[in-house]
Scaffold this motif. Structure first.
Motif, PDB file in Angstrom:
ATOM      1  N   GLY A 109      17.098  14.542  78.220  1.00 49.64           N
ATOM      2  CA  GLY A 109      18.074  13.672  78.874  1.00 49.64           C
ATOM      3  C   GLY A 109      19.078  14.425  79.721  1.00 49.64           C
ATOM      4  N   ASN A 110      18.674  15.571  80.255  1.00 50.51           N
ATOM      5  CA  ASN A 110      19.591  16.416  81.032  1.00 50.51           C
ATOM      6  C   ASN A 110      19.487  16.182  82.542  1.00 50.51           C
ATOM      7  N   GLY A 111      18.857  15.074  82.924  1.00 38.56           N
ATOM      8  CA  GLY A 111      18.733  14.765  84.344  1.00 38.56           C
ATOM      9  C   GLY A 111      17.443  15.271  84.960  1.00 38.56           C
ATOM     10  N   LYS A 112      16.704  16.079  84.205  1.00 42.36           N
ATOM     11  CA  LYS A 112      15.430  16.575  84.719  1.00 42.36           C
ATOM     12  C   LYS A 112      14.332  15.555  84.453  1.00 42.36           C
ATOM     13  N   MET A 113      13.275  15.632  85.230  1.00 44.32           N
ATOM     14  CA  MET A 113      12.109  14.793  85.042  1.00 44.32           C
ATOM     15  C   MET A 113      10.937  15.692  84.660  1.00 44.32           C
ATOM     16  N   VAL A 114       9.873  15.079  84.183  1.00 41.00           N
ATOM     17  CA  VAL A 114       8.714  15.861  83.757  1.00 41.00           C
ATOM     18  C   VAL A 114       7.433  15.073  84.027  1.00 41.00           C
ATOM     19  N   LEU A 115       6.352  15.797  84.319  1.00 41.83           N
ATOM     20  CA  LEU A 115       5.047  15.152  84.462  1.00 41.83           C
ATOM     21  C   LEU A 115       4.499  14.885  83.072  1.00 41.83           C
ATOM     22  N   HIS A 116       4.097  13.651  82.827  1.00 44.32           N
ATOM     23  CA  HIS A 116       3.616  13.295  81.490  1.00 44.32           C
ATOM     24  C   HIS A 116       2.698  12.087  81.581  1.00 44.32           C
ATOM     25  N   ILE A 117       1.659  12.085  80.785  1.00 39.71           N
ATOM     26  CA  ILE A 117       0.673  11.008  80.816  1.00 39.71           C
ATOM     27  C   ILE A 117       1.299   9.642  80.513  1.00 39.71           C
ATOM     28  N   LYS A 118       2.419   9.635  79.775  1.00 42.09           N
ATOM     29  CA  LYS A 118       3.090   8.377  79.432  1.00 42.09           C
ATOM     30  C   LYS A 118       4.110   7.956  80.493  1.00 42.09           C
ATOM     31  N   GLY A 119       4.227   8.735  81.550  1.00 41.62           N
ATOM     32  CA  GLY A 119       5.195   8.429  82.597  1.00 41.62           C
ATOM     33  C   GLY A 119       4.735   7.322  83.529  1.00 41.62           C
ATOM     34  N   LYS A 120       5.572   7.006  84.510  1.00 43.67           N
ATOM     35  CA  LYS A 120       5.240   5.982  85.499  1.00 43.67           C
ATOM     36  C   LYS A 120       4.335   6.583  86.576  1.00 43.67           C
ATOM     37  N   PRO A 121       3.385   5.807  87.098  1.00 47.47           N
ATOM     38  CA  PRO A 121       2.479   6.332  88.140  1.00 47.47           C
ATOM     39  C   PRO A 121       3.260   6.871  89.334  1.00 47.47           C
ATOM     40  N   ALA A 122       2.786   7.986  89.889  1.00 51.98           N
ATOM     41  CA  ALA A 122       3.446   8.597  91.046  1.00 51.98           C
ATOM     42  C   ALA A 122       2.376   9.173  91.969  1.00 51.98           C
ATOM     43  N   PHE A 123       2.452   8.807  93.254  1.00 59.40           N
ATOM     44  CA  PHE A 123       1.434   9.223  94.228  1.00 59.40           C
ATOM     45  C   PHE A 123       2.108   9.853  95.445  1.00 59.40           C
ATOM     46  N   THR A 124       1.667  11.040  95.791  1.00 60.19           N
ATOM     47  CA  THR A 124       2.199  11.758  96.951  1.00 60.19           C
ATOM     48  C   THR A 124       1.061  12.271  97.825  1.00 60.19           C
ATOM     49  N   GLU A 125       1.107  11.955  99.110  1.00 59.23           N
ATOM     50  CA  GLU A 125       0.177  12.545 100.073  1.00 59.23           C
ATOM     51  C   GLU A 125       0.899  13.679 100.779  1.00 59.23           C
ATOM     52  N   TYR A 126       0.205  14.789 101.010  1.00 62.20           N
ATOM     53  CA  TYR A 126       0.850  15.917 101.691  1.00 62.20           C
ATOM     54  C   TYR A 126      -0.075  16.486 102.763  1.00 62.20           C
ATOM     55  N   GLU A 127       0.546  17.106 103.764  1.00 62.69           N
ATOM     56  CA  GLU A 127      -0.206  17.722 104.859  1.00 62.69           C
ATOM     57  C   GLU A 127       0.581  18.917 105.386  1.00 62.69           C
ATOM     58  N   THR A 128      -0.050  20.082 105.439  1.00 62.48           N
ATOM     59  CA  THR A 128       0.600  21.272 105.993  1.00 62.48           C
ATOM     60  C   THR A 128       0.700  21.132 107.508  1.00 62.48           C
ATOM     61  N   LEU A 129       1.910  21.237 108.025  1.00 62.14           N
ATOM     62  CA  LEU A 129       2.132  21.162 109.471  1.00 62.14           C
ATOM     63  C   LEU A 129       2.161  22.556 110.099  1.00 62.14           C
ATOM     64  N   GLU A 130       2.754  23.519 109.378  1.00 66.06           N
ATOM     65  CA  GLU A 130       2.805  24.907 109.840  1.00 66.06           C
ATOM     66  C   GLU A 130       2.688  25.834 108.627  1.00 66.06           C
ATOM     67  N   ASP A 131       1.837  26.856 108.764  1.00 67.12           N
ATOM     68  CA  ASP A 131       1.621  27.817 107.684  1.00 67.12           C
ATOM     69  C   ASP A 131       2.198  29.168 108.096  1.00 67.12           C
ATOM     70  N   PHE A 132       3.268  29.587 107.408  1.00 61.52           N
ATOM     71  CA  PHE A 132       3.898  30.873 107.707  1.00 61.52           C
ATOM     72  C   PHE A 132       3.506  31.943 106.682  1.00 61.52           C
ATOM     73  N   LYS A 133       2.455  31.648 105.908  1.00 66.42           N
ATOM     74  CA  LYS A 133       1.943  32.537 104.853  1.00 66.42           C
ATOM     75  C   LYS A 133       2.883  32.571 103.643  1.00 66.42           C
ATOM     76  N   ARG A 134       4.068  33.116 103.842  1.00 64.37           N
ATOM     77  CA  ARG A 134       5.011  33.168 102.720  1.00 64.37           C
ATOM     78  C   ARG A 134       5.579  31.787 102.403  1.00 64.37           C
ATOM     79  N   PHE A 135       5.710  30.975 103.461  1.00 61.68           N
ATOM     80  CA  PHE A 135       6.195  29.602 103.327  1.00 61.68           C
ATOM     81  C   PHE A 135       5.285  28.663 104.111  1.00 61.68           C
ATOM     82  N   SER A 136       5.353  27.368 103.790  1.00 53.81           N
ATOM     83  CA  SER A 136       4.636  26.352 104.569  1.00 53.81           C
ATOM     84  C   SER A 136       5.564  25.165 104.816  1.00 53.81           C
TER      85      SER A 136
END
Length: 236
Positions: A109-136
Motif C-alpha cells: 500500500g505504498n503507492g506502488k503497483m505490481v504485475l499480478h495474475i489477480k490484477g486488472k487487465p492491462a494492454f500496451t502497444e509499443y513501437e520503437t521510433l528511434e534506436d540510440f542503442k543505449r536508449f530508445s
C-alpha cells in the motif's frame, strides 16, 4: 507552476501538464495540484483520469457532473486513443509489440503497483521510433489506463523508462555520460543533468463525445527535446 490550456468549452478543459506538478491533490494535501489550480479558476472541477507527477502532457478534466459521467464512461469502455512517448533504456527486440500483463496495487500500500495474475487487465502497444542503442525513443498506445501501466510494462520487457525512480534505477542523465569528451562550462561548478525526471510524455488524446470528435496534442517539453537532440547528434 504554469500550465498551458489546450482547449476548453462548457463541458471540459484539456491542459498540457508540466512535469513536477501533481494532477490531483496528494494524500497529505500539502503540494499544489493541477486540479486545485483549475478549481481556483473555474470553481468545481471533476477528475477524469490522471498523469503521474513527473509525466508531462495532455490531461482532461470535466467541468460538470454530466460531462464527468460521459467522459469517465469513455475512458472505462476504452473508447479513447491515448498516445505517449517515452525514452527507455536499451534497444528493444522486437522493436514493436503488445504487452498484456494485469496490474494491481502493491500489497504494501505504498503507492506502488505490481504485475499480478489477480490484477486488472492491462494492454500496451509499443513501437520503437528511434534506436540510440543505449536508449530508445518509443511510442506507446495504451488500450487500458492502469496506474503506472507504461512504467510497469516497460520494465516487464526489460527496458524501464529513463529516470524512473519507482520501477527503474532513477538515475539522471548527464551529458558527460553520453559524450566521451566533456568539459564543464566556464561558469559551472558542477554538471547539471540533461534530464532528471521521468522520461514520459502524454502526447495526444482522442475521443468522440456527443457525436463531436475531440483531438488534443501537447508538444514535447524542453527537457525531453534537449535530450533527444543530444542523442541524435551523437548517433548521427
Amino acid at each position: 507552476m504554469k500550465f498551458d490550456t489546450i482547449f476548453e468549452n462548457g463541458m471540459l478543459i484539456a491542459v498540457n501538464k508540466p512535469a513536477g506538478l501533481l494532477s490531483i491533490p496528494g494524500r497529505e494535501g500539502k503540494e499544489v495540484s493541477l486540479k486545485q489550480m483549475l478549481a481556483d479558476k473555474y470553481g468545481e472541477i471533476f477528475t477524469v483520469h490522471r498523469l503521474d507527477k513527473n509525466t508531462s502532457g495532455v490531461i482532461v478534466f470535466a467541468k460538470n457532473e454530466a460531462a464527468h459521467k460521459a467522459l469517465s464512461g469513455l475512458f472505462e469502455s476504452r473508447a479513447t486513443e491515448k498516445i505517449y512517448y517515452g525514452l527507455v533504456h536499451g534497444s528493444l527486440s522486437p522493436q514493436s509489440g503488445k504487452i498484456e500483463e494485469p496490474i494491481m496495487q502493491h500489497p504494501s500500500g505504498n503507492g506502488k503497483m505490481v504485475l499480478h495474475i489477480k490484477g486488472k487487465p492491462a494492454f500496451t502497444e509499443y513501437e520503437t521510433l528511434e534506436d540510440f542503442k543505449r536508449f530508445s525513443w518509443v511510442k506507446f498506445n495504451i488500450l487500458t489506463g492502469r496506474t503506472h501501466q507504461i512504467r510497469l510494462h516497460s520494465r516487464f520487457i526489460g527496458h524501464s523508462i529513463v529516470c524512473d525512480d519507482l520501477y527503474g534505477d532513477g538515475s539522471p542523465v548527464f551529458l558527460s555520460s553520453l559524450k566521451k569528451k566533456y568539459n564543464l562550462g566556464r561558469n559551472e561548478m558542477e554538471e547539471r543533468p540533461v534530464l532528471s525526471r521521468l522520461a514520459l510524455h502524454s502526447a495526444s488524446l482522442k475521443f468522440t463525445l456527443d457525436e463531436e470528435a475531440f483531438s488534443f496534442e501537447a508538444p514535447l517539453p524542453k527537457d525531453l527535446k534537449a535530450l533527444l537532440q543530444q542523442l541524435r547528434k551523437l548517433n548521427g
